[in-house]
Structures are given as structure tokens and as C-alpha cells.
Motif scaffolding. Structure first.
Motif, PDB file in Angstrom:
ATOM      1  N   LEU A 100      36.954  13.851  30.510  1.00 22.11           N
ATOM      2  CA  LEU A 100      37.417  15.218  30.751  1.00 22.11           C
ATOM      3  C   LEU A 100      38.381  15.339  31.933  1.00 22.11           C
ATOM      4  CD1 LEU A 100      34.127  17.068  29.915  1.00 22.11           C
ATOM      5  CD2 LEU A 100      36.345  17.474  28.831  1.00 22.11           C
ATOM      6  N   SER A 101      38.219  14.426  32.900  1.00 26.36           N
ATOM      7  CA  SER A 101      39.051  14.585  34.103  1.00 26.36           C
ATOM      8  C   SER A 101      40.502  14.171  33.873  1.00 26.36           C
ATOM      9  CB  SER A 101      38.455  13.804  35.273  1.00 26.36           C
ATOM     10  OG  SER A 101      38.434  12.436  34.964  1.00 26.36           O
ATOM     11  N   LYS A 102      40.768  13.588  32.707  1.00 30.34           N
ATOM     12  CA  LYS A 102      42.155  13.232  32.399  1.00 30.34           C
ATOM     13  C   LYS A 102      43.029  14.474  32.323  1.00 30.34           C
ATOM     14  CE  LYS A 102      41.509   9.133  29.727  1.00 30.34           C
ATOM     15  NZ  LYS A 102      41.124   8.933  28.330  1.00 30.34           N
ATOM     16  N   ASP A 103      42.531  15.516  31.674  1.00 26.58           N
ATOM     17  CA  ASP A 103      43.356  16.710  31.471  1.00 26.58           C
ATOM     18  C   ASP A 103      42.777  17.955  32.128  1.00 26.58           C
ATOM     19  OD1 ASP A 103      44.927  15.157  29.640  1.00 26.58           O
ATOM     20  OD2 ASP A 103      43.241  15.374  28.254  1.00 26.58           O
ATOM     21  N   HIS A 104      41.659  17.814  32.830  1.00 27.07           N
ATOM     22  CA  HIS A 104      41.008  19.009  33.371  1.00 27.07           C
ATOM     23  C   HIS A 104      40.586  18.818  34.821  1.00 27.07           C
ATOM     24  CE1 HIS A 104      40.439  19.412  29.018  1.00 27.07           C
ATOM     25  NE2 HIS A 104      40.470  20.715  29.244  1.00 27.07           N
ATOM     26  N   GLU A 105      40.410  19.970  35.465  1.00 26.42           N
ATOM     27  CA  GLU A 105      39.771  19.941  36.774  1.00 26.42           C
ATOM     28  C   GLU A 105      38.267  19.777  36.542  1.00 26.42           C
ATOM     29  OE1 GLU A 105      40.923  20.050  39.785  1.00 26.42           O
ATOM     30  OE2 GLU A 105      43.040  20.388  39.289  1.00 26.42           O
ATOM     31  N   VAL A 106      37.697  18.800  37.242  1.00 27.58           N
ATOM     32  CA  VAL A 106      36.237  18.672  37.150  1.00 27.58           C
ATOM     33  C   VAL A 106      35.633  18.919  38.531  1.00 27.58           C
ATOM     34  CG1 VAL A 106      36.148  17.122  35.171  1.00 27.58           C
ATOM     35  CG2 VAL A 106      36.427  16.175  37.458  1.00 27.58           C
ATOM     36  N   TYR A 107      34.405  19.363  38.537  1.00 29.83           N
ATOM     37  CA  TYR A 107      33.745  19.710  39.799  1.00 29.83           C
ATOM     38  C   TYR A 107      32.380  19.032  39.884  1.00 29.83           C
ATOM     39  CZ  TYR A 107      37.400  23.191  39.757  1.00 29.83           C
ATOM     40  OH  TYR A 107      38.625  23.794  39.714  1.00 29.83           O
ATOM     41  N   ASN A 108      31.945  18.803  41.106  1.00 26.22           N
ATOM     42  CA  ASN A 108      30.677  18.098  41.387  1.00 26.22           C
ATOM     43  C   ASN A 108      30.672  16.703  40.771  1.00 26.22           C
ATOM     44  OD1 ASN A 108      30.045  20.550  42.394  1.00 26.22           O
ATOM     45  ND2 ASN A 108      28.109  20.791  41.316  1.00 26.22           N
ATOM     46  N   ALA A 109      31.853  16.181  40.518  1.00 22.39           N
ATOM     47  CA  ALA A 109      31.921  14.953  39.739  1.00 22.39           C
ATOM     48  C   ALA A 109      32.069  13.701  40.590  1.00 22.39           C
ATOM     49  CB  ALA A 109      33.074  15.035  38.743  1.00 22.39           C
ATOM     50  N   ASP A 110      32.408  13.868  41.867  1.00 24.63           N
ATOM     51  CA  ASP A 110      32.612  12.650  42.653  1.00 24.63           C
ATOM     52  C   ASP A 110      31.617  12.507  43.801  1.00 24.63           C
ATOM     53  OD1 ASP A 110      33.579  14.641  44.207  1.00 24.63           O
ATOM     54  OD2 ASP A 110      35.481  13.668  44.688  1.00 24.63           O
ATOM     55  N   LEU A 111      30.463  13.122  43.632  1.00 28.02           N
ATOM     56  CA  LEU A 111      29.403  12.900  44.614  1.00 28.02           C
ATOM     57  C   LEU A 111      28.473  11.824  44.073  1.00 28.02           C
ATOM     58  CD1 LEU A 111      28.566  16.619  45.433  1.00 28.02           C
ATOM     59  CD2 LEU A 111      29.952  15.049  46.777  1.00 28.02           C
ATOM     60  N   GLU A 112      27.731  11.193  44.961  1.00 29.92           N
ATOM     61  CA  GLU A 112      26.731  10.217  44.519  1.00 29.92           C
ATOM     62  C   GLU A 112      25.622  10.970  43.772  1.00 29.92           C
ATOM     63  OE1 GLU A 112      26.607   6.872  44.986  1.00 29.92           O
ATOM     64  OE2 GLU A 112      28.555   6.867  46.006  1.00 29.92           O
ATOM     65  N   HIS A 113      25.003  10.287  42.845  1.00 34.40           N
ATOM     66  CA  HIS A 113      23.933  10.947  42.099  1.00 34.40           C
ATOM     67  C   HIS A 113      22.792  11.375  42.999  1.00 34.40           C
ATOM     68  CE1 HIS A 113      25.631  10.616  38.165  1.00 34.40           C
ATOM     69  NE2 HIS A 113      26.025   9.390  38.455  1.00 34.40           N
ATOM     70  N   VAL A 114      22.520  10.534  43.989  1.00 30.26           N
ATOM     71  CA  VAL A 114      21.404  10.893  44.871  1.00 30.26           C
ATOM     72  C   VAL A 114      21.743  12.176  45.638  1.00 30.26           C
ATOM     73  CG1 VAL A 114      22.098   9.463  46.854  1.00 30.26           C
ATOM     74  CG2 VAL A 114      19.684   9.975  46.477  1.00 30.26           C
ATOM     75  N   GLN A 115      23.036  12.386  45.920  1.00 29.04           N
ATOM     76  CA  GLN A 115      23.431  13.638  46.575  1.00 29.04           C
ATOM     77  C   GLN A 115      23.196  14.822  45.633  1.00 29.04           C
ATOM     78  OE1 GLN A 115      27.519  12.161  47.705  1.00 29.04           O
ATOM     79  NE2 GLN A 115      27.116  13.349  49.551  1.00 29.04           N
ATOM     80  N   LEU A 116      23.627  14.666  44.384  1.00 26.87           N
ATOM     81  CA  LEU A 116      23.445  15.752  43.416  1.00 26.87           C
ATOM     82  C   LEU A 116      21.963  16.094  43.277  1.00 26.87           C
ATOM     83  CD1 LEU A 116      26.019  14.696  40.665  1.00 26.87           C
ATOM     84  CD2 LEU A 116      26.241  16.536  42.346  1.00 26.87           C
ATOM     85  N   TYR A 117      21.147  15.052  43.234  1.00 28.16           N
ATOM     86  CA  TYR A 117      19.709  15.283  43.112  1.00 28.16           C
ATOM     87  C   TYR A 117      19.155  16.007  44.346  1.00 28.16           C
ATOM     88  CZ  TYR A 117      14.726  14.401  43.282  1.00 28.16           C
ATOM     89  OH  TYR A 117      13.370  14.555  43.416  1.00 28.16           O
TER      90      TYR A 117
END
Length: 690
Positions: A100-117
Motif C-alpha cells: 500500500l505504501s507504494k501509492d499511498h500515505e501510510v500511518y503507524n507503519a514504521d514503528l516497531e511492533h513492540v512499540q505499537l503493542y
DNA sequence: GCATCCCATGTACCT
DNA sequence: ACAGGTACATGGGATGCG
């Protein structure tokens, strides 16, 4: 059943969150929690929105898809309709983000998983004291308990070790391991190490070149580390099986300097597991706190929102200037000088003036992201400084307290440093410049007030002001600081009250004095020095010891007359003694070692520096040398045409006494020149040499 | 032809 | 992948000297 403990470590493994908790009885428990990674994507228009929703409906990697209103920019602060994609696995998450990030703005996508958790689900900072309940090892609930006022760190145990290698058939092999216990050192055979670790059962293991060494050890010992994701675990977040593995030199300090208390402080600020907090540099650590605070407030995190507008050169020249300074007069011995410092100047400016990335000029009264992130920690640091006053010097509690204070200091100062930095996701140069502008303004005001009160400005730099006045006492200086605090709105306090103080001459032109190079003695009889040899890490111990002794002998007197009569004589004697020790070859070579860090690969050096030559020698002897290593070496023939013949790493050859005499003289001279005290001629000493 | 000075450059460390 | 600053060695080229 409700239990209590401290959250030692958290990581994501096999699409599950793993939590290790150190219980009050000292035992460790592993609990798991579910984790479904999710991110956001911004559709371009309604057709696109429809297509995204369609394509993800029954897709194997998606668990749930929904629309949500999120704020996606700190500058705009308006809600946008995003599509939230909850995935079934970390693998699926990665695939979808990439697609999706090829053609779109993505969010919360470049944090570590442990951060998201941690940010979205657990919402408790690692290392926190917690109450929790579990069922068959599955987390039911967890609550943070308050231990903010406790100076003592959580009862995590730390073990520090060092690897000793030997050569075997031309190959370097791990031979045995040195383990540092509180005060003693002993060695453990390689094959006994795992038993030893199990017996001692440390929570945190500190070892050199953490990742490679740790991995190799675990692989050597066939400790279920064959799986790729477990190796990743060790490499990326420094944890393995409930133990945290960290390097022995962390972000400019050794593990001891940080202490568990300092590391815990950093982990809690960054909202990060201890192992990550110990290896991430400041930019990422502060970014982590920023992201947590924003996500808590309904934001989705963009990949980048760095701001820098193109501007005219003259505007840049006007705005982009660092702190001002008044160059001190060198070559005289100042008496009765006080140094007044703004406390945490930059953080206080950011808070008081409401400067932030999204509001660089502080136009709006609302709390910006910078203030949100640092205000509680600035307050906390002040509280710790108050607590410190009550704690006995040399006590364990005081040390913990200081480790916490230092860790927070680094974070606070760095938050200024990264405010305009292009690597900072939210950075804005205007903010950085505006902070500098206020800083200049504050120190100018301070200078003006001091002059109004009849003080002479001795030296003035970014956040400190050195003033003197005949007959002024400690209370006078303190009330001056008080007045400046009130009039600038920024806290200032008396730092040191010098009996004698001198500034180093600038070596390049010999006339004007150098910034931040000074030394002196306070009324408490303590030597204070900045920037001079004795403060430098690369200067041999012998030279540093000499210079400290030289300054003490010279300045530890009650009047300037005594300094000239007695001080100069005894200082000269120290110089003579040290010189003859060098000349007679009596100095322990270890005391003459220079220490210098290898900052890049050996073959990348364009200049044959002495330490790179020393490093090559080490390598030829079969030692392993890598970037980041500190090279210890000494000069055996400093003026040899061939740079490789100038240095040695092991004390088997006699040191170059001419060289060491020379640098000893330089160390003495820079002190004498700075004070302007007349010695007949320093050549006198050279005569005694040859 | 050789020693010496000059200076840009590289490198590391400090506040 | 924090900013900004100083010190000092190296080594190639310019200059001086016999």
C-alpha cells in the motif's frame, strides 16, 4: 490471583506479545498477550477508498478493516478519514504495508511492533511496577503502580562480563570469560558459562560487542537460538529468554555510569523495553515518546513530517546563529569569580515560550508536542534534584538519584538538539532557531542586569555567566542569580564560587582565550576544570595526574601573593619531579597510554594516525579490532619518519621520554600561560632534561 | 637535493 | 542520524638554503 512485580521486558514473538515480570520474591514469570498489528492508509479519493476496502475484504492477511477519523499532521490538527487495517500476523503486516505504501500515505507503519503493542494495547512503560493477573500464562489484566518517588531502581540484577580470546591454529577462539561481580573479577570457562549464568540468574547481561558475542555464545551453547526470529530478537531488541542483553558501552556511557536507575529512566521516558532504550540513540528514543503521546491523543503517525522552508540567505544568517559569548580575558588570574548557570535552559525556553515543532514561534498558547513530551520529565528531574540534596554523599541512594538525573539531562538537552534536525520525524528548523534566539536574549539580559549591579563580566556563553566584583560574597552572587531568574523568567543559580580562575589561551592564535577552556579552585578547595588536558580522555593518566597536582599546588592558597610566592615554587617543584621521573624511565608505561577510539574501519583511514597504526599492530598480533574499540597505545619514537614505527601497544619497549617530556611541558605551560604568572623561562626546565 | 614552513584536511574529543 | 566548537597530527606543496 493478583500479583505484583516489575515489567522487566516486553517483545513480540510469533505474533504474540511476551511479557517478563520480575516478581517481588525475585522470581521471573513469562506471560503472553495477544497482538494484532495494525496500521492506517489514506485513500486518495472515493474510488480509491472503495478499491482498497474491496481488495482487503477477504484477504488472507487481513483480520479487520474499518474506517476511522484520525489526525495525521501535528501542523494541521484536523481529522481525516483513514482506513484502519488490522492484520493477522507481523508477516502479513509487512506485506500489506509494502504494497500500500507504494501509492499511498501510510500511518503507524514504521514503528516497531513492540512499540505499537505498548502504545496501543498495554499502555504501561516497561520497567514499571505493576499489578497483574494471568490465567495459564495468558495476561488477564495489568495495572501500573506508582513508584515515581522511589529513588531505588527496580530489583533487576545486572551481570557484566568480558570475553578473553586465545589463538588456536591461527584462529581466534573464545577462551574464557571474565565476570565482574560488585567488587571482584573472576574468570569462568566457556563451557561453564551457561551454568554460571543460570546459577547467578541475572536479569541484565552486559557484554562487549553485544550482538555478535551474544549470538555466538548462544549458538555455541546450542541454546535453541537456531531460529531466525530469535536471532533477530537478540539483535534488534537485546532480549533473549527473559534476559536483557546490552553492550558495555551505551550511548556515550558505560553500563555502570548509566546504572539500572539511569537505564530505567530512559526506558520509561522512551516508553520502550530496557534493551531497546539501551541501544537506541536519542533521536529515536524521543521520537518514541512523541509517537506515544500523539497516538494517545488520536493521531496516526506519518512517516515523516520534517519541515524546512527555502529562505533567503540573509534571513538565514540573521536567524540561524548559535548562542553568543563574551570571550574571557586570558593571561590573568581572576579572583572571586562566580559562575551562574541557567538551569536546563533550552527545555525551560521551549516550555515557557511554548515553542514546538508545529508552533515554532510560540504564537498559540496551547501545549505543543515538545512541551507535552518533556514537561513531566523536566519536573521530575527537578524533584530528583531536590531529593538528592537530602541524600548522603557516597550513599547508594544518592548514586541512583544521580544516575536518574543524568539520564534525564541527556534526554532534555537532546530534545533541543533534535528540534530542527532533519532526521527528526517532526523536526522544524524554525523551532530550533527560535530557541536559540531566546537563549541569546536571555543571556544578554543576564549580562545587562549583572553590569547594572556593578559586576564585571568575565565570561559569558550560551547558558552561563561568569561575573566578579570586589568584595562580593556568596550571598551577593546568589541574589544576583535570583534577580536574573525573575527578570528572564528562566531559572538561574549560582554554580561555583571560585577563589581563583583562569582561562586557557586559544592555541591557534595565542591571544584571545578559548571558549570553555578554564580551570580554577573554588572556596571549598575543589579544583574545577573544563576542556584542559586533565579533563580529556585521550591524555595519558600520568599527564592528567600531573596537571591536577600542578594546578592544586599553584592555586591552593589564600591570596594572590601567596600564589606567586609559594604556589609557583611548589608547582615548579612538581614539574621538576615529574620531568625527572619521565627522564629516568621510572614511569609505568601503562600510565603513559593514550586512548583513542577507532571511529571507522581501518582501511578507511586516509591519514595514518597514531591510533590507527596501533590498531594495525594489534591486528597483526591476532587481536580483533573493530569500529568503536578504544585503542590504547604509547609513543616509543614519536618523530620516526614511518608512522608505523612511532607507537606500540604493549609495554615491552621503552617509551619516548623526549615526547612525554614535551607534552608534560605543554600541560604545564598552558596552565602558566593562562594565569599569566611569570616564570623566568620555561626553557629552564628543558635544560634539566637533555 | 634536502630541510622547513604553510595550510588544507582529517580525526577525535569536549561542552 | 544532536549541535557546535577546538586541538592537533598528517602529508603534499611552497619556500628557503647550500
Amino acid at each position: 490471583m493478583q500479583e505484583y512485580g516489575w515489567l522487566l521486558d516486553v517483545y513480540i514473538q510469533d505474533n504474540t506479545a511476551v511479557l517478563w515480570i520480575k516478581r517481588e520474591d525475585g522470581s521471573l514469570i513469562r506471560i503472553t498477550d495477544s497482538y494484532a498489528p495494525s496500521f492506517y492508509v489514506k485513500p486518495i479519493d472515493w474510488v480509491d477508498r472503495y478499491q482498497i476496502l474491496q481488495s482487503l475484504q477477504d484477504y488472507e492477511h487481513t483480520k479487520a478493516v474499518a474506517e476511522e477519523d484520525k489526525i495525521v499532521s501535528i501542523a494541521e490538527n484536523t481529522k481525516v478519514k483513514l482506513i484502519r487495517i488490522e492484520t493477522r500476523s507481523v508477516y502479513g503486516f509487512n506485506i500489506l504495508v509494502k504494497r500500500l505504501s507504494k501509492d499511498h500515505e501510510v500511518y503507524n507503519a514504521d514503528l516497531e511492533h513492540v512499540q505499537l503493542y505498548l502504545f496501543q494495547r498495554l499502555r504501561i512503560e516497561p520497567t514499571s511496577k505493576v499489578a497483574f493477573e494471568h490465567y495459564n500464562g495468558r495476561l488477564l489484566w495489568m495495572k501500573k503502580l506508582d513508584d515515581e518517588n522511589i529513588v531505588e531502581p527496580p530489583p533487576f540484577s545486572m551481570m557484566r562480563m568480558n570475553m578473553l580470546y586465545s589463538m588456536h591454529k591461527g584462529k581466534r577462539e573464545l577462551h574464557e570469560i571474565e565476570v565482574y561481580d560488585k567488587s571482584s573479577v573472576f574468570t569462568v570457562k566457556k563451557e561453564d558459562l551457561i551454568d554460571y549464568i543460570s546459577m547467578q540468574n541475572p536479569d541484565i547481561i552486559v557484554l562487549p560487542k553485544c550482538d555478535e558475542v551474544a549470538l555466538q555464545l548462544l549458538i555455541d551453547n546450542k541454546l535453541s537460538i537456531s531460529r531466525v526470529d530469535e536471532q533477530e530478537q537478540v539483535k534488534r531488541q537485546g532480549s533473549w529468554g527473559g534476559r536483557i542483553l546490552i553492550g558495555d558501552s551505551i550511548i556515550g556511557h558505560s553500563a555502570e555510569q548509566w546504572g539500572i536507575a539511569g537505564l530505567v529512566e530512559r526506558a520509561r521516558f522512551g516508553f520502550l523495553p530496557l534493551g531497546i532504550a539501551a541501544r537506541w540513540l536519542s533521536n529515536k528514543t524521543i521520537d518514541s515518546r512523541n509517537c506515544y503521546e500523539l497516538m494517545k491523543r488520536g493521531y496516526a503517525i506519518p512517516r515523516e513530517e520534517y519541515f524546512e522552508s527555502a529562505r533567503q540567505l540573509c534571513e538565514l544568517a540573521e536567524r540561524d546563529r548559535g548562542g553568543i559569548n563574551v570571550t574571557p580575558e586570558a593571561g590573568i588570574l581572576h579572583q572571586n569569580v562566580a559562575s551562574l548557570d541557567f538551569d536546563s535552559q533550552y527545555p525551560n525556553i521551549m516550555l515557557k515560550k511554548r515553542l514546538s515543532y508545529e508552533d515554532p514561534l510560540g504564537n498559540y498558547d496551547s501545549l505543543g508536542l515538545i512541551a507535552i513530551a518533556i514537561e513531566p520529565w523536566l519536573r521530575r528531574r527537578l524533584m530528583l534534584k531536590r531529593i538528592r540534596k537530602e541524600l548522603k554523599k557516597g550513599s547508594k541512594e544518592r548514586e541512583y538519584c544521580e544516575q536518574r538525573i543524568d539520564a534525564l539531562k541527556l534526554i532534555l538537552v537532546t530534545s533541543y538538539g533534535i528540534s530542527g534536525c532533519c532526521w527528526n520525524r517532526f523536526g522544524n528548523v524554525l523551532t530550533f532557531e527560535e530557541i536559540n534566539r531566546y537563549s541569546r536574549e536571555a543571556i544578554l539580559k543576564a549580562k545587562y542586569i549583572a553590569q547594572q549591579r556593578g559586576y564585571e563580566i568575565v565570561y559569558c556563553a550560551v547558558d552561563s555567566l561568569f561575573v566578579k566584583k570586589n568584595g562580593a560574597n556568596r550571598e551577593d552572587y546568589e541574589s544576583l542569580a535570583q534577580e536574573i531568574s525573575e527578570k528572564t523568567g528562566l531559572p538561574m543559580s549560582l554554580d561555583k564560587h571560585f577563589k581563583f580562575l583562569a582561562f586557557g589561551k586559544l592555541k591557534s592564535n595565542g591571544v584571545s582565550s578559548a571558549l570553555s577552556r578554564y580551570f580554577g579552585i573554588t572556596f571549598d578547595g575543589e579544583i574545577e576544570a573544563r576542556g584542559v588536558e586533565l579533563r580529556r580522555n585521550d591524555v595519558p593518566e600520568f599527564i592528567k595526574r600531573f596537571q591536577a597536582e600542578f594546578i592544586l599546588q599553584l592555586l591552593d592558597h589564600d591570596s594572590i601573593e601567596e600564589v606567586i610566592d609559594k604556589g609557583l615554587v611548589s608547582a615548579k617543584k612538581v614539574l621538576r619531579d615529574y620531568l625527572s621521573m619521565i627522564r629516568d624511565g621510572k614511569v609505568d608505561t601503562m600510565q603513559l597510554m593514550l586512548r583513542r577510539d577507532l571511529r571507522k574501519e581501518l582501511d578507511k583511514y586516509k591519514v595514518r594516525t597514531s591510533h590507527s597504526m596501533a590498531a594495525i599492530q594489534l591486528m597483526k598480533e591476532g587481536k580483533d579490532v573493530a569500529v568503536g574499540d578504544t585503542i590504547n597505545f604509547f609513543f616509543t619514537d614519536h618523530d620516526n619518519k614511518n608512522p608505523a614505527c612511532r607507537v606500540r601497544t604493549v609495554p615491552e619497549v621503552m617509551y619516548d621520554s623526549v615526547f612525554y617530556s614535551k607534552i608534560l611541558m605543554t600541560a604545564a605551560n598552558s596552565i602558566l600561560e593562562a594565569t599569566g604568572l611569570k616564570v623566568e623561562s620555561t626553557k629552564d626546565y628543558k635544560l634539566g632534561l637533555c
